[in-house]
Write an enzyme that holds these catalytic residues in place. Structure first.
Site, short mmCIF file in Angstrom:
data_model
loop_
_atom_site.label_atom_id
_atom_site.label_comp_id
_atom_site.label_asym_id
_atom_site.label_seq_id
_atom_site.Cartn_x
_atom_site.Cartn_y
_atom_site.Cartn_z
N ARG A 549 0.82 -1.21 0.00
CA ARG A 549 0.00 0.00 0.00
C ARG A 549 0.85 1.25 0.00
O ARG A 549 1.94 1.29 0.59
CB ARG A 549 -0.90 0.03 1.23
N SER A 610 8.22 -5.00 6.24
CA SER A 610 7.94 -6.07 7.22
C SER A 610 8.87 -7.26 7.07
O SER A 610 8.42 -8.40 6.83
CB SER A 610 6.49 -6.50 7.09
N ASP A 664 6.55 -3.73 10.57
CA ASP A 664 5.08 -3.64 10.73
C ASP A 664 4.63 -3.78 12.19
O ASP A 664 3.65 -3.17 12.61
CB ASP A 664 4.34 -4.64 9.83
#
Ligand code: G6P
Ligand code: BGC
Ligand code: BGC
Length: 924
Positions: A549, A610, A664
């Site tokens: 994203r 992440s 994350d």
């Protein structure tokens, strides 16, 4: 007429009762007899009315409608198919309740060869009256005693004895070996049994007896035994009819029409329990005063009204009541009764059968009546024969009407296709009354002319059928054992979890000290949570979960506003070259900027990345190794921010100001920390799994200590990579690991996260198939396909609101056609695998919380965990199991879980905002 009085007790026993005006026989005696027997006549219209009304009740019960209470029960029996004839083995059968006061034990051998039948061995025992009416335990002890007497007397194999219980009373079954008695019928009324599982009661009694080890594997209604024992003939035998002491039928119903079932495919045998049928409009006009007296004096007044007009326990009694009535009117026996005639139960079914049989001859009728202490004259015998015939004819006709409704129901269930069916008949009334059967057949033909029905007598009094069901149940039970054995390693005990927690604590300590440990305990350079004074617009990237994203995060006085867009990262990019991956990322950013009208602006950017990175500062992160599905070349060992900046450089048009790189877990903790300052742990359970938490700065090796804390990225996915989890690891984990792109790595993650659970399930299913527990042992090509099981399926399959039929639909969509038994197995496998994952995850959180509590020198710690990840969020039970495990293993920590709503991109932006705020401060 005066039959309303309790005929059995009016006159003192011992005396021969004669009515005063009895002899000579009244002039209108034949009129009186006619009038009396007329009451037992049933017209065709009345039978049709019964047929229609029973059909309505049956369908109402099938639909599960509770109001008005249906007059029949329609109980699923968990017998799903008629016999193939291939069942084999030796089975014990214990029959209770089918034949009045007699209990039968049988030893049945199924050869598995069609047409080859071995004569069963059997023994009958009389159940004493006081046992039939005594305590339940006494009845079951009696049964266990008979069983052991049988086994002592018969030279049968003692190894692995498996027993089928034929229990002929209305029961709610929930499986082939689970059956709760609803209510006693016929001559039984033992206390403490209604509402209990009769299989368990028998098991307990056998254990109390202790003489033999017998496994009770199935429980069956007598109608089902009758149907199942029927030899496979020209037409399928899909109805079982019993008229013995009581009466009932079962038939194969379309499963989709049985609301009580989770399954909608195939057929299921349903026990109608028509004995309880009562419909005042249909039955009311037929009830004679004799029926009312009989009901009033029975063990269960008001219940089983239909059965009391048909069942063998009652036919003799009805005849007796009529004879008493006629004797008192002076029509029979010179107006005299006898103590025997006046005693309840003195006229037996056998008497009725014999007396109404024209071939028996008057002498036999005389003998029976004399046996009752009566002195019949020549015309009495003929009259008595009429009485017996009237009572039995009505019974056969009513039974036919009921059977006709079952046939109509089958025809409707099968969309009115022509019905060709065999009805297996059992019970002494069917077997011993040739007239009863004839009338039954003729009447069925009249009432259901469109059905092509043949009648087949049952084999071994239903015993063979019970053995058939037992064989199936035994197979299922052995499957269950194999399933339990296979899943046992997934069921972790509290002790095992405590060991995991302790190992995790040790690995954390080592990792923090910079010693060799599977936990890297990476400093993140995040030291402060937002204080609310941050302002501005930030860009964020979020890479490493299900979605990539790009976000625009506006932090203002009124709160945080997010605009974001999801971009896909094709597998070829995730596993291609590093340059390709970062070029793709920059392309997405450019696209986003254009769409948001941000082109040309150089907003501060936070990058949620992440994967395990060794950070040297907030904006410097060396990728240690890829995890999950990523494997882009030339990235490991490189500073990710530099790679991103290089890609930006290649795309000359954009200017970006990368301020922070954030894991994350950290992004999630920060994002939740914006709402709750106690949020000092970040947890991800999604594609991968990991946790971070606020550690005392003094404990973090390689940093200049000092007061305060720093967020440490544990990278707990790698926990166990040093072999410490091997004792818990199953062969399925090993297979999943071997086939992954990073064998030997991320062992804890591979037992917990969404990317792997489906694969573990798939490997377990493959094993169960090879054991013959699933898919009838046939290997399904689809099941060989890697990754066909997504985490999403696990979550869907375990969702409580989904019935098993939907579980099957999900799997069928995957190209895996399952039976309902298969669906249940798949569900259990998913549960075992996801429960282990949640409990391991809980053990990890407990280790973190306990460490925080201790290093802060607190008696009690109250802390919140910010959580994100598809598995945690979508799975129906995962989160509560994690919380429960934490409570169990860290009782001195009050841990609250907060689900992150905005993803860790927001957190990355907040880290960036804090960094900008602090930078500004230093500048000032
Ligand atoms: C968050 C983040 C992702 C993260 C993900 C884990 O919301 O924004 O970057 O990796 O949760 O969940 P997933 O199930 O997508 O792996
Ligand atoms: C019971 C049935 C049984 C029937 C025939 C009835 O009283 O309720 O379960 O099938 O008798 O034995
Ligand atoms: C990565 C972690 C990440 C986790 C959750 C793991 O595979 O190594 O850095 O936090 O997945 O996304």
């Amino acid at each position: 007429m005066d039959a309303a009085g309790p005929a059995g007790v009016q006159q003192g026993a011992g005396a021969l009762g004669c009515s005063q005006e009895a002899s000579p026989r009244p002039a209108d005696s034949s009129g009186l007899v006619q009038e009396c027997l007329q009451q037992f006549k049933v017209t065709e219209a009345q039978l049709q009315q019964i047929q229609a009304s029973l059909l309505v009740s049956m369908e109402q019960a099938l639909r599960g409608e509770a109001s008005p209470a249906p007059a029949v029960r329609m109980l699923p029996t968990y017998v799903g198919s008629i016999p193939h004839g291939t069942e084999q083995g030796d089975f014990l059968v214990l029959e209770l309740g089918a034949k009045g006061a007699s209990l039968r034990v049988l030893w049945v051998t199924l050869t598995g060869i069609e047409g080859h039948r071995v004569e069963p061995r059997s023994q009958e025992f009389v159940i004493p009256q006081e046992v039939m009416l005594g305590a339940g335990q006494q009845l079951f002890d009696f049964a266990a005693h008979c069983l052991s007497e049988f086994l002592d007397a018969h030279p049968v194999s003692r190894q692995g004895l498996q027993l089928g219980l034929s229990f002929s009373f209305p029961c709610h079954q929930t499986g082939l070996d689970r059956s709760t008695l609803i209510s006693w019928t016929k001559g039984f009324r033992c206390s403490g049994v209604e509402g209990q599982d009769v299989v368990q009661l028998l098991r307990d009694a056998i254990q109390r007896q202790g003489a033999h080890s017998v496994e009770v594997v199935a429980v069956v209604n007598d109608t089902v035994g009758t149907m199942m024992g029927c030899a496979p003939g020209l037409r399928p035998c899909e109805v079982g009819l019993v008229v013995d002491t009581g009466t009932n039928a079962c038939y194969m119903e379309e499963a989709r029409h049985v609301a009580a079932l989770d399954d909608d495919r195939g057929r299921m045998c349903v026990s109608v329990e028509w004995g309880s049928f009562r419909d005042d409009a249909a039955l009311g006009p037929l009830l004679t005063a004799f029926d009312r007296t009989l009901d009033r004096e029975s063990l269960n007044p008001g219940a089983q009204r239909f059965e009391k007009m048909i069942g063998g326990l009652y036919l003799g009694e009805l005849v007796r009541l009529v004879l008493v009535h006629l004797a008192r009117r002076g029509v029979l026996f010179g107006g005299c009764t006898s103590p025997a005639l006046l005693s309840r139960g003195s006229v037996l079914l056998e008497h009725v059968a014999e007396m109404e049989d024209p071939s028996a001859g008057a002498a036999r009728v005389h003998a029976i009546l004399q046996g009752l202490g009566l002195s019949p004259d020549s015309s009495d015998a003929e009259l008595v024969r009429h009485v017996c015939a009237a009572v039995c004819t009505r019974a056969a006709q009513l039974c036919a009407a009921a059977l006709a409704s079952v046939l109509s129901r089958m025809q409707r269930g099968r969309e009115h296709r022509a019905l060709r069916v065999a009805v297996a008949t059992g019970g002494r009334v069917c077997e011993q009354h040739p007239r009863f059967c004839r009338i039954l057949r003729e009447t069925v033909k009249v009432l259901a002319p469109e059905c092509d029905v043949s009648f087949v007598p049952s084999v071994d009094g239903g015993g063979r059928g019970v053995a058939m069901v037992t064989a199936v149940a035994a197979r299922l039970a052995s499957h269950r054992r194999l399933l339990e054995e296979t899943l046992a390693p997934f069921r972790l005990s509290r002790e095992q979890l405590a060991v995991v927690q302790a190992q995790m604590r040790e690995a954390m300590a080592k990792g923090l000290r910079g010693e060799a440990s599977s936990l890297r305990m990476l400093p993140t350079y995040v030291r402060a949570t937002p204080d609310g004074s941050e302002r501005g617009d930030f860009l964020a990237l979020d890479l490493g979960g299900t979605n990539f994203r790009v976000l625009l995060v506006r932090v203002a006085a009124g709160g945080v506003q997010i605009t974001s867009q999801v971009y896909s990262i094709p597998e070829c990019v995730a596993q291609g070259s590093g340059q390709q991956l970062f070029d793709h990322i920059v392309d997405c950013i450019v696209d986003f900027q254009q769409k948001q009208g941000l082109s040309g602006q150089s907003l501060p950017l936070g990058f949620t990345f992440s994967f395990p990175c060794r950070q040297l500062g907030l904006d410097q992160g060396i990728l240690l190794n890829w995890t999950k599905g990523f494997n882009a070349s030339d990235c490991e060992g490189q500073d990710i921010v530099r790679l991103l900046r290089a890609a930006i450089g290649r795309r000359q048009a954009v200017e970006l100001n990368v301020v922070a790189i954030v894991n994350d877990t950290v992004g999630t903790m920060m994002s939740c920390g914006y709402e709750d300052p106690r949020c000092e742990i970040g947890l991800i359970v999604g594609t991968g799994t990991n946790a971070c938490y606020m550690e005392e700065l003094r404990n973090v090796a390689g940093l200049t200590g000092g007061p305060g804390r720093m967020c440490v990225n544990m990278e707990w996915g790698a926990f166990g990579d040093d072999g410490s989890l091997d004792a818990l690891s199953t062969c399925f984990d090993a297979s999943v690991d071997r086939a992954s792109i990073n064998p030997g790595k991320q062992r804890f993650e591979k037992m917990i996260s969404g990317m792997y659970l489906g694969e573990i399930v798939r490997h377990v299913l493959l094993r169960l198939t090879s054991l013959g527990v699933l898919f009838r042992g046939q290997q399904m090509g689809r099941l060989q396909t890697r990754d066909i099981f997504k985490t999403k399926f696990l979550s869907e399959i375990e969702s409580d609101s989904l019935a098993l039929r939907q579980v099957r639909a999900i799997l069928e969509d995957l190209g895996l056609p399952l039976t309902s038994d298969d669906a249940l197995v798949v569900l259990e496998v998913c549960q075992a695998v996801s429960q282990r994952a949640a409990r391991l995850c809980g053990a990890g959180v407990a280790a973190v919380a306990e460490r925080m509590r201790e290093s802060r020198g607190l008696e009690e710690l109250a802390v919140s965990v910010g959580v994100d990840g598809t598995l945690y969020k979508l799975h129906p039970h995962f989160s509560s199991l994690v919380a429960a495990t934490v409570r169990e293993l860290a009782p001195r920590c009050a841990v609250t879980f907060l689900q992150s709503e905005d993803g860790s991109g927001k957190g990355a932006a907040l880290v960036t905002a804090v960094a900008c705020r602090l930078a500004q401060k230093t500048r000032v």
